[in-house]
Design a protein around this motif. Sequence first.
Motif, PDB file in Angstrom:
ATOM      1  N   GLY A 172       8.539   7.919   8.852  1.00 22.15           N
ATOM      2  CA  GLY A 172       9.768   7.647   8.086  1.00 22.15           C
ATOM      3  C   GLY A 172      10.016   8.671   6.990  1.00 22.15           C
ATOM      4  O   GLY A 172      10.759   8.416   6.048  1.00 22.15           O
ATOM      5  N   LYS A 173       9.423   9.846   7.112  1.00 23.14           N
ATOM      6  CA  LYS A 173       9.532  10.871   6.065  1.00 23.14           C
ATOM      7  C   LYS A 173      10.966  11.390   5.929  1.00 23.14           C
ATOM      8  O   LYS A 173      11.522  11.442   4.829  1.00 23.14           O
ATOM      9  N   SER A 174      11.539  11.793   7.044  1.00 28.22           N
ATOM     10  CA  SER A 174      12.897  12.353   6.982  1.00 28.22           C
ATOM     11  C   SER A 174      13.896  11.316   6.492  1.00 28.22           C
ATOM     12  O   SER A 174      14.812  11.627   5.722  1.00 28.22           O
ATOM     13  N   THR A 175      13.708  10.102   6.928  1.00 28.08           N
ATOM     14  CA  THR A 175      14.616   9.033   6.509  1.00 28.08           C
ATOM     15  C   THR A 175      14.525   8.820   4.999  1.00 28.08           C
ATOM     16  O   THR A 175      15.543   8.686   4.322  1.00 28.08           O
ATOM     17  N   LEU A 176      13.322   8.837   4.481  1.00 32.88           N
ATOM     18  CA  LEU A 176      13.156   8.656   3.041  1.00 32.88           C
ATOM     19  C   LEU A 176      13.854   9.770   2.270  1.00 32.88           C
ATOM     20  O   LEU A 176      14.592   9.529   1.318  1.00 32.88           O
ATOM     21  N   SER A 281       5.561   2.301   4.648  1.00 34.63           N
ATOM     22  CA  SER A 281       6.988   2.400   4.974  1.00 34.63           C
ATOM     23  C   SER A 281       7.456   1.324   5.951  1.00 34.63           C
ATOM     24  O   SER A 281       6.643   0.649   6.590  1.00 34.63           O
ATOM     25  N   LYS A 282       8.761   1.209   6.037  1.00 35.78           N
ATOM     26  CA  LYS A 282       9.447   0.347   7.011  1.00 35.78           C
ATOM     27  C   LYS A 282       9.112  -1.133   6.852  1.00 35.78           C
ATOM     28  O   LYS A 282       9.000  -1.858   7.847  1.00 35.78           O
ATOM     29  N   ILE A 283       8.962  -1.583   5.612  1.00 32.84           N
ATOM     30  CA  ILE A 283       8.559  -2.978   5.445  1.00 32.84           C
ATOM     31  C   ILE A 283       9.620  -3.963   5.933  1.00 32.84           C
ATOM     32  O   ILE A 283       9.322  -5.114   6.192  1.00 32.84           O
ATOM     33  N   ASP A 284      10.839  -3.469   6.101  1.00 31.06           N
ATOM     34  CA  ASP A 284      11.886  -4.364   6.623  1.00 31.06           C
ATOM     35  C   ASP A 284      11.660  -4.736   8.087  1.00 31.06           C
ATOM     36  O   ASP A 284      12.285  -5.654   8.599  1.00 31.06           O
ATOM     37  N   THR A 285      10.775  -4.001   8.743  1.00 35.80           N
ATOM     38  CA  THR A 285      10.570  -4.292  10.168  1.00 35.80           C
ATOM     39  C   THR A 285       9.631  -5.479  10.399  1.00 35.80           C
ATOM     40  O   THR A 285       9.476  -5.934  11.520  1.00 35.80           O
ATOM     41  N   VAL A 286       9.001  -5.916   9.336  1.00 34.40           N
ATOM     42  CA  VAL A 286       8.160  -7.113   9.478  1.00 34.40           C
ATOM     43  C   VAL A 286       8.949  -8.302   8.915  1.00 34.40           C
ATOM     44  O   VAL A 286       9.513  -8.217   7.834  1.00 34.40           O
ATOM     45  N   SER A 287       8.987  -9.373   9.646  1.00 29.25           N
ATOM     46  CA  SER A 287       9.818 -10.500   9.199  1.00 29.25           C
ATOM     47  C   SER A 287       9.292 -11.041   7.880  1.00 29.25           C
ATOM     48  O   SER A 287       8.092 -11.013   7.609  1.00 29.25           O
ATOM     49  N   GLU A 288      10.229 -11.521   7.099  1.00 27.97           N
ATOM     50  CA  GLU A 288       9.880 -11.941   5.735  1.00 27.97           C
ATOM     51  C   GLU A 288       8.781 -12.981   5.718  1.00 27.97           C
ATOM     52  O   GLU A 288       8.012 -13.076   4.769  1.00 27.97           O
ATOM     53  N   GLU A 289       8.734 -13.729   6.764  1.00 24.38           N
ATOM     54  CA  GLU A 289       7.748 -14.792   6.872  1.00 24.38           C
ATOM     55  C   GLU A 289       6.321 -14.238   6.744  1.00 24.38           C
ATOM     56  O   GLU A 289       5.456 -14.841   6.112  1.00 24.38           O
ATOM     57  N   TYR A 290       6.096 -13.109   7.352  1.00 26.94           N
ATOM     58  CA  TYR A 290       4.737 -12.562   7.369  1.00 26.94           C
ATOM     59  C   TYR A 290       4.524 -11.408   6.403  1.00 26.94           C
ATOM     60  O   TYR A 290       3.415 -10.962   6.190  1.00 26.94           O
ATOM     61  N   ARG A 291       5.634 -10.891   5.882  1.00 27.88           N
ATOM     62  CA  ARG A 291       5.552  -9.624   5.158  1.00 27.88           C
ATOM     63  C   ARG A 291       4.563  -9.652   3.995  1.00 27.88           C
ATOM     64  O   ARG A 291       3.701  -8.780   3.880  1.00 27.88           O
ATOM     65  N   ASN A 292       4.697 -10.661   3.172  1.00 32.00           N
ATOM     66  CA  ASN A 292       3.837 -10.710   1.995  1.00 32.00           C
ATOM     67  C   ASN A 292       2.365 -10.766   2.349  1.00 32.00           C
ATOM     68  O   ASN A 292       1.544 -10.047   1.778  1.00 32.00           O
ATOM     69  N   LYS A 309      -3.931   2.107  -4.814  1.00 31.59           N
ATOM     70  CA  LYS A 309      -2.808   1.168  -4.775  1.00 31.59           C
ATOM     71  C   LYS A 309      -1.769   1.671  -3.780  1.00 31.59           C
ATOM     72  O   LYS A 309      -1.709   2.868  -3.487  1.00 31.59           O
ATOM     73  N   ILE A 310      -0.965   0.753  -3.305  1.00 30.09           N
ATOM     74  CA  ILE A 310       0.109   1.143  -2.387  1.00 30.09           C
ATOM     75  C   ILE A 310       1.460   0.710  -2.962  1.00 30.09           C
ATOM     76  O   ILE A 310       1.534  -0.187  -3.785  1.00 30.09           O
ATOM     77  N   ILE A 311       2.507   1.400  -2.500  1.00 35.84           N
ATOM     78  CA  ILE A 311       3.860   0.945  -2.809  1.00 35.84           C
ATOM     79  C   ILE A 311       4.557   0.658  -1.478  1.00 35.84           C
ATOM     80  O   ILE A 311       4.753   1.581  -0.681  1.00 35.84           O
ATOM     81  N   PRO A 312       4.905  -0.591  -1.237  1.00 30.26           N
ATOM     82  CA  PRO A 312       5.614  -0.911   0.002  1.00 30.26           C
ATOM     83  C   PRO A 312       7.087  -0.555  -0.139  1.00 30.26           C
ATOM     84  O   PRO A 312       7.698  -0.899  -1.149  1.00 30.26           O
ATOM     85  N   ILE A 313       7.644   0.119   0.822  1.00 25.88           N
ATOM     86  CA  ILE A 313       9.049   0.520   0.715  1.00 25.88           C
ATOM     87  C   ILE A 313       9.822   0.332   2.022  1.00 25.88           C
ATOM     88  O   ILE A 313       9.223   0.232   3.099  1.00 25.88           O
ATOM     89  N   SER A 314      11.124   0.314   1.883  1.00 24.85           N
ATOM     90  CA  SER A 314      11.985   0.415   3.054  1.00 24.85           C
ATOM     91  C   SER A 314      13.128   1.367   2.746  1.00 24.85           C
ATOM     92  O   SER A 314      13.880   1.162   1.799  1.00 24.85           O
ATOM     93  N   THR A 317      16.564  -0.738   3.782  1.00 26.70           N
ATOM     94  CA  THR A 317      17.145  -1.713   2.845  1.00 26.70           C
ATOM     95  C   THR A 317      17.125  -1.208   1.408  1.00 26.70           C
ATOM     96  O   THR A 317      17.788  -1.756   0.544  1.00 26.70           O
ATOM     97  N   GLY A 318      16.349  -0.161   1.158  1.00 21.56           N
ATOM     98  CA  GLY A 318      16.282   0.387  -0.198  1.00 21.56           C
ATOM     99  C   GLY A 318      15.247  -0.302  -1.079  1.00 21.56           C
ATOM    100  O   GLY A 318      15.095   0.029  -2.254  1.00 21.56           O
ATOM    101  N   GLU A 319      14.526  -1.223  -0.510  1.00 19.91           N
ATOM    102  CA  GLU A 319      13.554  -1.975  -1.300  1.00 19.91           C
ATOM    103  C   GLU A 319      12.487  -1.052  -1.897  1.00 19.91           C
ATOM    104  O   GLU A 319      11.878  -0.240  -1.196  1.00 19.91           O
ATOM    105  N   ASN A 320      12.301  -1.192  -3.204  1.00 22.08           N
ATOM    106  CA  ASN A 320      11.285  -0.428  -3.951  1.00 22.08           C
ATOM    107  C   ASN A 320      11.501   1.085  -3.990  1.00 22.08           C
ATOM    108  O   ASN A 320      10.626   1.829  -4.425  1.00 22.08           O
ATOM    109  N   ILE A 321      12.638   1.543  -3.533  1.00 21.99           N
ATOM    110  CA  ILE A 321      12.875   2.991  -3.505  1.00 21.99           C
ATOM    111  C   ILE A 321      12.999   3.539  -4.927  1.00 21.99           C
ATOM    112  O   ILE A 321      12.471   4.599  -5.253  1.00 21.99           O
ATOM    113  N   LYS A 322      13.664   2.759  -5.777  1.00 26.32           N
ATOM    114  CA  LYS A 322      13.825   3.213  -7.147  1.00 26.32           C
ATOM    115  C   LYS A 322      12.472   3.280  -7.857  1.00 26.32           C
ATOM    116  O   LYS A 322      12.168   4.233  -8.581  1.00 26.32           O
TER     117      LYS A 322
END
Length: 339
Positions: A172-176, A281-292, A309-314, A317-322
């Motif tokens: 997901g490098k180019s997409t980011l 990356s791509k945390i939106d691809t895992v359903s919210e039910e299991y994501r956490n 430490k890790i930073i989960p991003i998508s 959806t833009g989650e955690n990008i900022k």
Amino acid sequence: MFIDYARIKVESGKGGDGCISFHREKFIPKGGPDGGDGGPGGNVIAIGNENINTLIDFRYSKLIKAQKGKNGQGNNRTGAKGINRYLHLPLGTIIYDITDGKHEKIDEVTIHDQELILAKGGNGGRGNNRFKSATHQSPRYAKPGGDAQYLELELELKLMADVGLVGFPNAGKSTLISRVSAAHPKIADYKFTTLEPSLGVVRIGDYASFVMADIPGIIEGAHDGRGLGIQFLRHIQRTKILLFMIDINSIDPVKDYKTLKEELHLYDKYLDKKSHIIAISKIDTVSEEYRNEFLVEIQGEFQQQLQEKIIPISSVTGENIKKLKTKLYEVVNKFDLDK
Ligand code: GDP
Ligand code: MG
């Protein structure tokens, strides 16, 4: 090293004309000459700015013009000076004069706030008062203002990317990079392959920014020349920090991370010691039910095995990008301070 180019045209202001005028007052029929001088034209001035790191802002600017000097006026009033135009250039910018097909280096901007006059404003013309002499009491001429100066310039900046993206193909490098960057500078000196690393300028607020380089996929064995990886490892050597990207769908994210680091290490034993951040990356691809649950598990493994430490991003959806941008900026700045 990446090279950013821009071609611009600059023009200083013409000088204001000197004025022809004679003093007039009641009861004084024949006053002397009192035409004031024209004001000098504005200069176009380059000024070093450490907060800028690309030439992207000049890519679409056509002609940068300083203001003309105002004409002189009666009563010995000098015309106002034309206002200067400042070009804020990143440190390291080399300026070439390319007017009329030549290509001559003028100078290089190396210091913050350093000023270089690129095009000098015309002198103000002298008013008729200045031409008065014993034998010539009432001169009826004044000088026109000096000409403007016109130049075509090429700006060249050797860019060091601040952040190098490291990850397997499809992480997901180019997409980011297309999600976070305001601009994609053109990259000039790429000869050896059709696959280009792409650069993005990531802006944080109005003035702060950093440069991110998307360096196409490392694959296992890249260090000994397998695949395309090795050509790009050379570029990673020049970045300040690294951003590892690992797909949340990977079977074993910790193992992926170790493999990437090992590849870097085998190529250059200091490369894997650079400051870094790990993004899942791509945390939106895992359903919210299991994501956490998923993320807690991954974080736990990174923590336990590597104290990382890790930073989960998508990027979708833009989650955690900022948050990621802010964190990267912090670590890049820390690198600059430690230097
Ligand atoms: P690269 O090879 O590391 O540059 O990976 P790309 O950016 O080309 O992405 C590979 C694939 O993953 C593409 O089909 C992207 O659309 C997809 N992708 C990248 N980031 C995300 C994300 O955050 N969410 C989702 N759902 N797909 C993504
Ligand atoms: Mg890519």
